[in-house]
Every structure is written in structure tokens, then in C-alpha cells.
Design a protein around this motif. Sequence first.
Motif: not given
Length: 52
Positions: A5-11, A13-18
Motif C-alpha cells: 500500500l505504501t509503495l502503491g501510494a508512492l508510485m 504520487l510520483t508518476a504524474p510528475s515524472l
Amino acid sequence: MRLALTLGALMALTAPSLVLASGCEHDKQVMTCAEGMKLDTSSGTCVPDATA
């Protein structure tokens, strides 16, 4: 489960900016000149059009 769940939330959050950062093309701008002028590609400026 908590790690996934933590890794999914981190991904999420960061995917759109990348994606936005890789999609920027600041060096590809379109320049238009006034009527009776044309773009001189060597200097990147508008010059009078001799054929107008």
C-alpha cells in the motif's frame, strides 16, 4: 500488505510528475512573423519578405 500500500501510494504520487517532466519540450517553440515578414532560420528572427 502495508508495504504494498505504501509503495502503491508512492508510485501514484510520483508518476504524474515524472511524466510531465519528460514531456516538456521547451526547445520546440513555434514562431510566427507579421504579415510581409518571414522567418530567417539562420538568425531566428523575422525579416522583410522580398516576394510579398
